[in-house]
Design an enzyme around this catalytic site. Sequence first.
Site, PDB file in Angstrom:
ATOM      1  N   ARG A  95       0.833  -1.209   0.000  1.00 46.85           N
ATOM      2  CA  ARG A  95       0.000   0.000   0.000  1.00 46.85           C
ATOM      3  C   ARG A  95       0.863   1.253   0.000  1.00 46.85           C
ATOM      4  NH1 ARG A  95      -5.317  -1.047   2.545  1.00 46.85           N
ATOM      5  NH2 ARG A  95      -5.434  -3.214   3.209  1.00 46.85           N
ATOM      6  N   GLY A 104      -7.506   7.242  -1.666  1.00 45.65           N
ATOM      7  CA  GLY A 104      -7.903   6.730  -2.972  1.00 45.65           C
ATOM      8  C   GLY A 104      -7.093   7.261  -4.139  1.00 45.65           C
ATOM      9  N   HIS A 455     -13.772  44.607 -10.798  1.00 47.08           N
ATOM     10  CA  HIS A 455     -14.912  45.258 -10.140  1.00 47.08           C
ATOM     11  C   HIS A 455     -15.889  44.220  -9.608  1.00 47.08           C
ATOM     12  CE1 HIS A 455     -18.963  47.130 -10.087  1.00 47.08           C
ATOM     13  NE2 HIS A 455     -18.312  48.173  -9.593  1.00 47.08           N
ATOM     14  N   CYS A 837      -4.839  46.803   3.047  1.00 49.36           N
ATOM     15  CA  CYS A 837      -6.276  46.972   2.775  1.00 49.36           C
ATOM     16  C   CYS A 837      -6.662  46.444   1.396  1.00 49.36           C
ATOM     17  CB  CYS A 837      -6.690  48.439   2.906  1.00 49.36           C
ATOM     18  SG  CYS A 837      -5.935  49.528   1.691  1.00 49.36           S
TER      19      CYS A 837
END
Length: 882
Positions: A95, A104, A455, A837
């Site tokens: 594994r 998975g 915008h 800001c």
Amino acid sequence: MFKFVYFFGKDVTDGKSSMKDLLGGKGANLAEMANLGVPVPPGFTITAEVCVLYLKNNEYSKEMVQQVEEAVDKLETINGKKLGDPEDPLLVSVRSGARVSMPGMMDTVLNLGLTDKSVVGLAKKVNDERFAYDCYRRFIAMFGDVVLGIEFRKFDSLIGDKKKELGVKSDTDLDAEALKQLAERFKEVIKLEKGFDFPQDPKVQLQMAIDAVFDSWNNPRAITYRKINGIDDKWGTAVNVQTMVYGNMGNTSGTGVAFTRNPSTGEKKFFGEYLLNAQGEDVVAGIRTPKYINTLKDEIPEAYGQLVDICQRLEAHFTDMQDIEFTIQEGKLYMLQTRTGKRTAAAAVKVAKDMVEEGLIDKETAVTRVQAEHIDLLLHPRIDPEAKLELIANGLPASPGAAVGKIVFTAEAAEEMAEKGEKTILVRTETSPEDIGGMAAAQGVLTVRGGMTSHAAVVGRGMGKPCVVGCGEIVIDTKNALFKVNGYTINEHDYISIDGSSGNVILGEVELIEAEINNDLKHILLWADEIRTLGVRTNADNPTDASLARELGAEGIGLCRTEHMFFGEDRIPVVREMIMAEEEKSRKKALKKLLPMQKEDFLGIFRSMEGLPVTVRLLDPPLHEFLPNKEELDEKLREYETAGNIEKIAAVNKIIERVVSLTELNPMLGHRGCRLGITYPEIYDMQVRAIMEAACELAVEGVQVSPEIMIPLVGHVKELALTRQKVCELADAVMAEKGTKFDYKVGTMIELPRAAITADKIAPEADFFSFGTNDLTQTTFGFSRDDVAKFVPIYQKAGILENDPFAVLDQEGVGEIMKIGIEKGRSVKPDLKMGICGEHGGEPKSILFAHSIGLNYVSCSPYRVPIARLVAAQSTLASRNK
């Protein structure tokens, strides 16, 4: 000799849980369980370092090969069995196991060691021919799929054919003879597909399986998973070779997966599924319907009691919710894996809070257990993860959350439909200030152009409105009121759904899960506030947003964009009157009308933020942004010319002339910011008066106000000195007029490289600095933030850029310029207050960086305030632990 292989098992364990970087999460935790005396089938882990070297050189060192051989010998000795023994074979699983869970994504091989001879010995040893050949057919199919790259469906279809032939429904109904025949057919598939026989030497099988698991680190799904989850491609995976135990030995055997708490809700309740007479892949493959874990106590009670006890011990030991895999072989329990369990956002918050109250962890640990993405999901509606989606396009995930509505192509249509109670998605090539009403009315916004600070993106985030931008595949046909994308034609009023967290555009209506801020999250955020040293403010332009942000924990306003106050229906005509004015007198007349409107806004904002600082940025964008789009004006002109309306033709022509005269080739580097204030001082005079009159009125009422006036786009100290002088003179005059006095500050935005480089000259004229990282990124890279969507995704795919620099702050370039500004500014004013800001103020990596370079605060849109509070605390903890 360098150690490449670490053994684990009762009394002979080399590793421990702290070695995840080397052994991977699975190997480290198997070793830890063995150290705790938990029943773990013995095995060994080949380190992730071997994976890195193998993928680089395509071969192994002699030392590594020798250590694997020694580990196999040890495993055979402990089990009293040998690989390939025709009488009593040792069988192993192979594994993967990366340092962080990648469920998975990589490959596994079970039942390795079976051959045509050893399967006969296994059947005799366990006296169960059906079991032996069930294991053999599984192994051949899995080896063919994982190691040899043969599509699994080619094996699976043969199983389906055999069940039809025998008239049975389930794999478990196939008898030994049928399974024996399937094993032979599977070997024929391998011979046909690969041109060689299925390998009959277990040592060869093992080496091929180890190679395949290492190779699976770079399979497409693993690469995609790492990219989505920010996992480093350089880590590699470890390989775990472990003695097989069998859940498919009858009804006293079984296999399952369980969680120590409910991973969906976080409830402290054992949760999981299992199957009797099955192997591990049966549970996850969905071939058979598993049973709820609590029914196991009725079927194998002793193993169930032991499982519950072990799970409680593991959770207490690891102090986190565990995801475990187990197998019961003829009544005996074996633990195959434990790892930190994946969980939903709601569960993450609940588990963290509950574990503090249970005494398992402290508040600081709880704060680190919750991720920014968890809060993002909880604060916005999201798409039901169980929903089936028909994706039609993908853009940039500009503002999180999901929205469903009928598409409209104009702001007016969105507003009209909202009045009728209908939900819409506003689809535009790009939005402009004129669209603000429609954006507010719509459920979400989708644009063809624009980047993460366009915008639409900025306003969408400010409103908490889901928004997908830069979806360049869309072609809007306004004439026929539709858009086309990837073979789909979507007409006006057709339903679509958008996911502002992923950028997905989905056909039709999908189920949404509504946002919630529950008490668990409130606890976590309050604990974060106790820890963090970085302040958190908000970007807010109206009293509603200011109040919301304060409720969400903002400690003031770091950016109030005064231009956003001009976009209301009652204000835009007055703003245009001011812009259209050809002399100062007419401009002042229009500004006089705007003064009470701006003042009213400031009254509401200051009241909402009573006692907290409010940074107000004076007008920043170029004036042409407030005028109608020239294309729209041209269209109106044609309408009036057709109608022969002379008066309106003249009026529109006048506006077009003004638009043309104000339009600049590169407006973001043109006549804006403090340049406007210097050339049209009456504009800034009106704004300063509005700010100060509002503050004075509230101060007289006894409301504590703390205005901070911010001058944008300063590049030269003389720009700031001149503008500051006028601001201070007017501010002082207003206070004298009103008969009151209070402290106010005048500072500047550092958003041009020159400002940062000359910060030691600018600082004496500034009470504070605020880094405007949107424009600083534009001017540092030379990128237009509204056009980057055309090429930044290509740059990311090509590896030129890791992130969109408008979404995640560029620390190497923009960040270095910020450091220069900080160092130079504080060299003359050691206590100079500084913050961010720009939109980066709400992005986790950028917040961590802001903390590391010594900023005082970050400012972000209201819905990002809780995220900033959490990440600010995490940055404090990270700096303490260095």
